[in-house]
Design a protein around this motif. Structure first.
Motif, PDB file in Angstrom:
ATOM      1  N   LEU A  77      -3.102  12.426  -3.427  1.00  0.00           N
ATOM      2  CA  LEU A  77      -3.807  12.521  -2.865  1.00  0.00           C
ATOM      3  C   LEU A  77      -4.757  11.282  -2.752  1.00  0.00           C
ATOM      4  O   LEU A  77      -4.944   9.974  -2.174  1.00  0.00           O
ATOM      5  N   ASP A  78      -5.841  11.406  -3.469  1.00  0.00           N
ATOM      6  CA  ASP A  78      -6.837  10.655  -4.188  1.00  0.00           C
ATOM      7  C   ASP A  78      -6.305   9.121  -4.846  1.00  0.00           C
ATOM      8  O   ASP A  78      -5.985   8.002  -4.367  1.00  0.00           O
ATOM      9  N   GLN A 160       0.165  -2.940  11.486  1.00  0.00           N
ATOM     10  CA  GLN A 160       0.323  -2.149   9.977  1.00  0.00           C
ATOM     11  C   GLN A 160      -0.977  -2.140   9.692  1.00  0.00           C
ATOM     12  O   GLN A 160      -1.181  -0.712   8.762  1.00  0.00           O
ATOM     13  N   ILE A 161      -1.883  -2.785   9.261  1.00  0.00           N
ATOM     14  CA  ILE A 161      -3.270  -2.135   8.818  1.00  0.00           C
ATOM     15  C   ILE A 161      -3.913  -1.067   9.961  1.00  0.00           C
ATOM     16  O   ILE A 161      -4.077  -0.258   9.389  1.00  0.00           O
ATOM     17  N   ARG A 162      -3.262  -1.703  11.116  1.00  0.00           N
ATOM     18  CA  ARG A 162      -3.863  -0.344  11.800  1.00  0.00           C
ATOM     19  C   ARG A 162      -3.465   1.456  11.581  1.00  0.00           C
ATOM     20  O   ARG A 162      -3.602   2.256  11.155  1.00  0.00           O
ATOM     21  N   LEU A 163      -2.406   0.847  10.821  1.00  0.00           N
ATOM     22  CA  LEU A 163      -1.356   2.171  10.370  1.00  0.00           C
ATOM     23  C   LEU A 163      -1.644   2.833   9.717  1.00  0.00           C
ATOM     24  O   LEU A 163      -1.732   3.990   9.181  1.00  0.00           O
ATOM     25  N   ASN A 164      -2.397   1.340   8.735  1.00  0.00           N
ATOM     26  CA  ASN A 164      -2.840   1.665   7.453  1.00  0.00           C
ATOM     27  C   ASN A 164      -3.800   2.625   7.234  1.00  0.00           C
ATOM     28  O   ASN A 164      -4.951   3.890   6.062  1.00  0.00           O
ATOM     29  N   ARG A 165      -5.037   2.216   8.282  1.00  0.00           N
ATOM     30  CA  ARG A 165      -5.977   2.994   8.254  1.00  0.00           C
ATOM     31  C   ARG A 165      -6.347   3.876   9.369  1.00  0.00           C
ATOM     32  O   ARG A 165      -6.430   4.995   8.858  1.00  0.00           O
ATOM     33  N   LEU A 218       2.001  22.854   1.970  1.00  0.00           N
ATOM     34  CA  LEU A 218       1.746  22.228   0.828  1.00  0.00           C
ATOM     35  C   LEU A 218       3.284  21.348   1.742  1.00  0.00           C
ATOM     36  O   LEU A 218       3.434  19.878   1.674  1.00  0.00           O
ATOM     37  N   TYR A 219       3.554  20.979   2.959  1.00  0.00           N
ATOM     38  CA  TYR A 219       4.131  20.792   3.893  1.00  0.00           C
ATOM     39  C   TYR A 219       3.699  19.502   4.587  1.00  0.00           C
ATOM     40  O   TYR A 219       3.220  18.471   4.317  1.00  0.00           O
ATOM     41  N   PHE A 220       1.606  20.017   4.378  1.00  0.00           N
ATOM     42  CA  PHE A 220       1.043  19.028   5.248  1.00  0.00           C
ATOM     43  C   PHE A 220       0.448  18.097   4.258  1.00  0.00           C
ATOM     44  O   PHE A 220       0.511  17.290   4.179  1.00  0.00           O
ATOM     45  N   SER A 221       0.398  18.606   2.845  1.00  0.00           N
ATOM     46  CA  SER A 221      -0.540  17.584   2.213  1.00  0.00           C
ATOM     47  C   SER A 221       0.712  16.972   1.934  1.00  0.00           C
ATOM     48  O   SER A 221       0.928  15.961   1.717  1.00  0.00           O
ATOM     49  N   ASN A 222       1.836  17.555   1.332  1.00  0.00           N
ATOM     50  CA  ASN A 222       3.387  16.338   1.353  1.00  0.00           C
ATOM     51  C   ASN A 222       3.481  14.827   2.028  1.00  0.00           C
ATOM     52  O   ASN A 222       3.755  14.042   1.825  1.00  0.00           O
ATOM     53  N   ILE A 223       3.294  15.714   3.418  1.00  0.00           N
ATOM     54  CA  ILE A 223       3.501  14.676   4.508  1.00  0.00           C
ATOM     55  C   ILE A 223       2.897  13.790   4.602  1.00  0.00           C
ATOM     56  O   ILE A 223       2.793  12.306   4.575  1.00  0.00           O
ATOM     57  N   VAL A 225       0.558  12.668   1.669  1.00  0.00           N
ATOM     58  CA  VAL A 225       1.220  11.740   0.664  1.00  0.00           C
ATOM     59  C   VAL A 225       2.810  10.219   1.122  1.00  0.00           C
ATOM     60  O   VAL A 225       2.617   9.460   0.711  1.00  0.00           O
ATOM     61  N   GLU A 226       3.257  10.985   1.621  1.00  0.00           N
ATOM     62  CA  GLU A 226       4.929  10.487   1.710  1.00  0.00           C
ATOM     63  C   GLU A 226       4.454   9.341   3.244  1.00  0.00           C
ATOM     64  O   GLU A 226       4.961   8.179   2.822  1.00  0.00           O
ATOM     65  N   LYS A 227       3.727   9.681   4.339  1.00  0.00           N
ATOM     66  CA  LYS A 227       2.986   8.685   4.421  1.00  0.00           C
ATOM     67  C   LYS A 227       2.342   7.832   4.307  1.00  0.00           C
ATOM     68  O   LYS A 227       2.783   6.592   4.301  1.00  0.00           O
ATOM     69  N   ALA A 228       1.719   7.975   3.345  1.00  0.00           N
ATOM     70  CA  ALA A 228       0.715   7.090   2.509  1.00  0.00           C
ATOM     71  C   ALA A 228       1.652   6.127   1.962  1.00  0.00           C
ATOM     72  O   ALA A 228       1.656   4.905   1.847  1.00  0.00           O
ATOM     73  N   ASP A 229       2.788   6.870   0.859  1.00  0.00           N
ATOM     74  CA  ASP A 229       3.782   5.168   0.361  1.00  0.00           C
ATOM     75  C   ASP A 229       4.186   5.087   1.550  1.00  0.00           C
ATOM     76  O   ASP A 229       4.733   4.128   0.955  1.00  0.00           O
ATOM     77  N   LYS A 230       4.551   5.711   2.702  1.00  0.00           N
ATOM     78  CA  LYS A 230       5.757   4.743   3.253  1.00  0.00           C
ATOM     79  C   LYS A 230       4.682   3.483   4.222  1.00  0.00           C
ATOM     80  O   LYS A 230       5.995   2.470   4.051  1.00  0.00           O
ATOM     81  N   GLN A 231       3.649   3.633   4.146  1.00  0.00           N
ATOM     82  CA  GLN A 231       2.885   2.257   4.971  1.00  0.00           C
ATOM     83  C   GLN A 231       2.541   1.424   3.850  1.00  0.00           C
ATOM     84  O   GLN A 231       2.135   0.601   4.317  1.00  0.00           O
ATOM     85  N   ARG A 232       2.318   2.192   2.827  1.00  0.00           N
ATOM     86  CA  ARG A 232       2.062   1.164   1.343  1.00  0.00           C
ATOM     87  C   ARG A 232       3.276   0.281   1.513  1.00  0.00           C
ATOM     88  O   ARG A 232       3.145  -0.434   1.107  1.00  0.00           O
TER      89      ARG A 232
END
Length: 414
Positions: A77-78, A160-165, A218-223, A225-232
């Protein structure tokens, strides 16, 4: 009273022996039972101690595994948070570029529209939908299209900035919870049986409804991270798109600006050549007008010069017509006077040298024609002067009002 003072019954010696044996047997049985219970208790204590130690060791191991798992996902997450924050910062710089580009497009559009308005002041046939106007209209359309595209891209960037934040907030909340869980499990891992703060809290074993399964955790943390990767990744793709849009916008604007400038220069040369040609024609017309004016004067003088002799001859004829009687003779004088009048009249009506152009016209007819031609030349002169002034005004509009104003526009890479 006598019954109360009666002596208690006495047992038989055999009964006494039996009673003693029974006491010994009962005592021995109780002792054996107690010894068995002590042995069983010791075995049970040892067994429970071993089981408790084994269970506590297993729990400690599970806590350590859980700590490692939390640390792993906290690090994930970090990392995702750091990458997303960095990407958002870069995207913010692209947003500033878009805003500056959008602001930079407004002045060229205003200038293009001013040029179109200025050129509406052209007069006469110069108010033509020429190449300059066509290119100016196209330039205004290009600028309006660029502005609309930049506005849509800026809206997309803000979203996109809003989604990132929003994703960043979710990551921070998850990390906050992971940190709290890490502190709690660290505390639990460091607890011992002799710790001073161990106790019997109420309802500790009860499983409440807000507990989640390990799979859900596990799903909560993984999702997240995946959302962060997707938005990035979306943010990176958007930056590539912004780069492409800004580059294409600059190219289109510069290209169309040069097309307009070329059209202005070509049109100015064309109008200047036409003005020079008209000025040449005006000089010719003015020269011809002066010549025609001299011709009219000469014709009038020629006619005036013939009026004196005609009047004299006609006056003499009229006077001699009053001779009396036989004196009214058609003598040599009369014959010569009549010939003189006819000769002068014929001379007035005779062809003059310039009539070689106009045909067999008489002197007075030639004068009338010359005066008409002079009026036509003067009208043509006025028309040419008006057309030359129109061309001068057109050149002023294009070269003084429009072209210098366009030179102040500077289109740089955004």
């Amino acid at each position: 009273m006598a019954r109360l003072l009666q002596a208690p019954p006495k047992f038989h010696p055999s009964e006494w022996h039996v009673a003693n044996k029974m006491q010994c047997a009962s005592t021995e049985s109780q002792k054996s039972s107690s010894e068995r219970l002590v042995a069983e208790s010791r075995r049970l204590v040892d067994e429970i101690e071993k089981t408790t130690q084994k269970t506590q060791s297993s729990v400690n191991k599970k806590i350590e595994q859980r700590l490692e798992e939390i640390k792993f996902w906290k690090q994930e997450l970090d990392n995702a948070l750091e990458q997303l924050v960095n990407e958002t910062e870069v995207l913010l710089t692209f947003k500033i570029r878009l805003e500056k580009a959008l602001e930079s497009c407004k002045e060229p559009l205003v200038i293009s529209q001013k040029c179109l308005l200025n050129r509406q002041r052209r007069a006469g046939t110069d108010l033509v939908h020429d190449e300059v106007e066509q290119e100016l209209v196209k330039e205004a359309e290009v600028l309006q299209g660029v502005i609309a595209l930049l506005e849509r891209t800026l809206e997309q960037t803000n979203e996109q900035i809003r989604l990132n934040r929003s994703t960043k907030y979710n990551l921070e909340m998850d990390m906050k919870d992971k940190f709290a869980a890490l502190m709690i499990d660290n505390y639990c891992a460091n607890l011992t049986n002799n710790a001073p703060d161990v106790r019997y809290p109420d309802k500790t074993v009860k499983i409440e409804g807000n507990f989640v399964s390990p799979e859900d955790w596990l799903y909560f943390s993984n999702i997240n991270v995946e959302k962060a990767d997707k938005q990035r990744n979306n943010s990176v793709a958007l930056r590539v798109l912004i780069d492409s849009i800004l580059s294409q916008a600059v190219n289109d604007m510069c290209k169309q600006r040069e097309m307009v400038n070329i059209a202005f220069r070509n049109r100015a040369k064309e109008v200047r050549d036409a003005k020079h040609k008209l000025e040449t024609l005006l000089a010719v017309v003015m020269e011809e007008s002066a010549s025609q004016e001299m011709n009219v004067v000469a014709l009038k003088k020629a006619i005036a010069d013939k009026e004196g002799p005609v009047k004299v001859a006609q006056t003499r004829l009229e006077a001699r017509n009053h001779r009396p009687g036989v004196e009214l003779c058609y003598d040599t004088v009369q014959y010569r006077l009549t010939g003189e009048v006819q000769e002068i009249t014929s001379n007035i009506q005779r062809q003059v040298e310039m009539m070689k152009v106009w045909g067999n016209l008489r002197l007075k007819d030639t004068l009338a024609l010359a005066e008409t031609e002079l009026k036509g030349l003067r009208r043509r002169q006025l028309s040419l002067e008006e057309e030359i002034q129109i061309k001068a005004d057109t050149l002023y509009i294009d070269e003084v009002l429009c072209m210098p104003m366009r030179e102040s526009v500077c289109i740089n890479n955004f």
